[in-house]
Scaffold this motif. Sequence first.
Motif, mmCIF file in Angstrom:
data_model
loop_
_atom_site.group_PDB
_atom_site.id
_atom_site.type_symbol
_atom_site.label_atom_id
_atom_site.label_comp_id
_atom_site.label_asym_id
_atom_site.label_seq_id
_atom_site.Cartn_x
_atom_site.Cartn_y
_atom_site.Cartn_z
ATOM 1 N N MET A 180 0.826 -1.179 0.000
ATOM 2 C CA MET A 180 0.000 0.000 0.000
ATOM 3 C C MET A 180 0.868 1.239 0.000
ATOM 4 S SD MET A 180 -3.305 -0.950 2.142
ATOM 5 C CE MET A 180 -3.413 -2.631 2.714
ATOM 6 N N SER A 181 0.334 2.289 -0.560
ATOM 7 C CA SER A 181 1.098 3.509 -0.728
ATOM 8 C C SER A 181 0.900 4.450 0.459
ATOM 9 C CB SER A 181 0.647 4.207 -2.009
ATOM 10 O OG SER A 181 1.266 5.457 -2.120
ATOM 11 N N ALA A 182 1.963 5.187 0.807
ATOM 12 C CA ALA A 182 1.854 6.187 1.857
ATOM 13 C C ALA A 182 1.081 7.392 1.346
ATOM 14 C CB ALA A 182 3.243 6.602 2.321
ATOM 15 N N ARG A 183 1.077 7.610 0.022
ATOM 16 C CA ARG A 183 0.345 8.717 -0.585
ATOM 17 C C ARG A 183 -0.877 8.162 -1.288
ATOM 18 N NH1 ARG A 183 4.559 12.125 -3.891
ATOM 19 N NH2 ARG A 183 2.701 13.356 -4.222
ATOM 20 N N ARG A 184 -1.944 8.913 -1.291
ATOM 21 C CA ARG A 184 -3.179 8.455 -1.916
ATOM 22 C C ARG A 184 -3.107 8.561 -3.429
ATOM 23 N NH1 ARG A 184 -8.422 10.279 1.571
ATOM 24 N NH2 ARG A 184 -7.884 9.032 3.376
ATOM 25 N N ALA A 185 -3.735 7.595 -4.061
ATOM 26 C CA ALA A 185 -3.852 7.633 -5.515
ATOM 27 C C ALA A 185 -4.754 8.799 -5.904
ATOM 28 C CB ALA A 185 -4.446 6.320 -6.013
ATOM 29 N N TRP A 186 -4.574 9.281 -7.134
ATOM 30 C CA TRP A 186 -5.399 10.374 -7.642
ATOM 31 C C TRP A 186 -5.734 10.099 -9.102
ATOM 32 C CZ3 TRP A 186 -8.214 13.171 -4.763
ATOM 33 C CH2 TRP A 186 -8.843 14.312 -5.260
ATOM 34 N N VAL A 187 -6.584 10.932 -9.659
ATOM 35 C CA VAL A 187 -7.066 10.764 -11.031
ATOM 36 C C VAL A 187 -5.890 10.629 -11.998
ATOM 37 C CG1 VAL A 187 -8.395 11.830 -12.900
ATOM 38 C CG2 VAL A 187 -9.209 11.980 -10.535
ATOM 39 N N GLY A 188 -5.961 9.580 -12.824
ATOM 40 C CA GLY A 188 -4.933 9.323 -13.823
ATOM 41 C C GLY A 188 -3.877 8.332 -13.384
ATOM 42 N N GLU A 235 -15.919 1.037 -8.017
ATOM 43 C CA GLU A 235 -15.581 2.050 -7.019
ATOM 44 C C GLU A 235 -14.978 1.418 -5.777
ATOM 45 O OE1 GLU A 235 -19.265 4.042 -6.207
ATOM 46 O OE2 GLU A 235 -19.271 5.054 -8.148
ATOM 47 N N THR A 236 -14.230 2.234 -5.051
ATOM 48 C CA THR A 236 -13.749 1.840 -3.727
ATOM 49 C C THR A 236 -13.873 3.043 -2.800
ATOM 50 O OG1 THR A 236 -11.946 0.906 -2.418
ATOM 51 C CG2 THR A 236 -11.317 2.376 -4.216
ATOM 52 N N ASP A 237 -14.186 2.778 -1.558
ATOM 53 C CA ASP A 237 -14.199 3.838 -0.557
ATOM 54 C C ASP A 237 -13.017 3.677 0.405
ATOM 55 O OD1 ASP A 237 -14.986 1.630 0.879
ATOM 56 O OD2 ASP A 237 -16.876 2.496 1.588
ATOM 57 N N ARG A 278 -14.883 11.100 -6.030
ATOM 58 C CA ARG A 278 -16.203 11.704 -5.807
ATOM 59 C C ARG A 278 -16.536 11.795 -4.326
ATOM 60 N NH1 ARG A 278 -19.440 8.132 -10.281
ATOM 61 N NH2 ARG A 278 -18.419 9.033 -12.104
ATOM 62 N N ALA A 279 -17.698 12.377 -4.089
ATOM 63 C CA ALA A 279 -18.266 12.481 -2.741
ATOM 64 C C ALA A 279 -17.286 13.135 -1.773
ATOM 65 C CB ALA A 279 -18.720 11.106 -2.245
ATOM 66 N N GLY A 280 -16.685 14.235 -2.236
ATOM 67 C CA GLY A 280 -15.768 14.972 -1.373
ATOM 68 C C GLY A 280 -14.524 14.202 -0.990
ATOM 69 N N GLY A 281 -14.095 13.286 -1.860
ATOM 70 C CA GLY A 281 -12.885 12.509 -1.608
ATOM 71 C C GLY A 281 -13.154 11.212 -0.872
ATOM 72 N N ALA A 282 -14.405 10.742 -0.893
ATOM 73 C CA ALA A 282 -14.747 9.518 -0.175
ATOM 74 C C ALA A 282 -14.856 8.293 -1.075
ATOM 75 C CB ALA A 282 -16.064 9.703 0.573
ATOM 76 N N VAL A 283 -14.969 8.505 -2.392
ATOM 77 C CA VAL A 283 -15.163 7.389 -3.327
ATOM 78 C C VAL A 283 -14.212 7.550 -4.513
ATOM 79 C CG1 VAL A 283 -16.792 6.246 -4.876
ATOM 80 C CG2 VAL A 283 -17.592 7.137 -2.683
#
Length: 81
Positions: free
Chosen positions: A1-9, A45-47, A26-31
Amino acid sequence: MSARRAWVGDLVRDGGGRRAIVTDVRAGGAVWVLRPPTGGGPHWETDDPGSLEILARSEARDTPWAAALAADPSVTPVHHA
């Protein structure tokens, strides 16, 4: 697992071992919305962003507006001709 969160792309591996591209947050960074990296196919999707292992970061994250967007999701990029 990554210490930094994944983002679009970003290219990621989800908790089930599937490779995917993050297409939306989406959902304010929840999904996180994911799709197969090639060939189309259904989105899922993942939450739980902590379950996404980052395999490769998107080059788009290196643009000046990407930092502003990460800091404030309400920022809208402006493209100049």
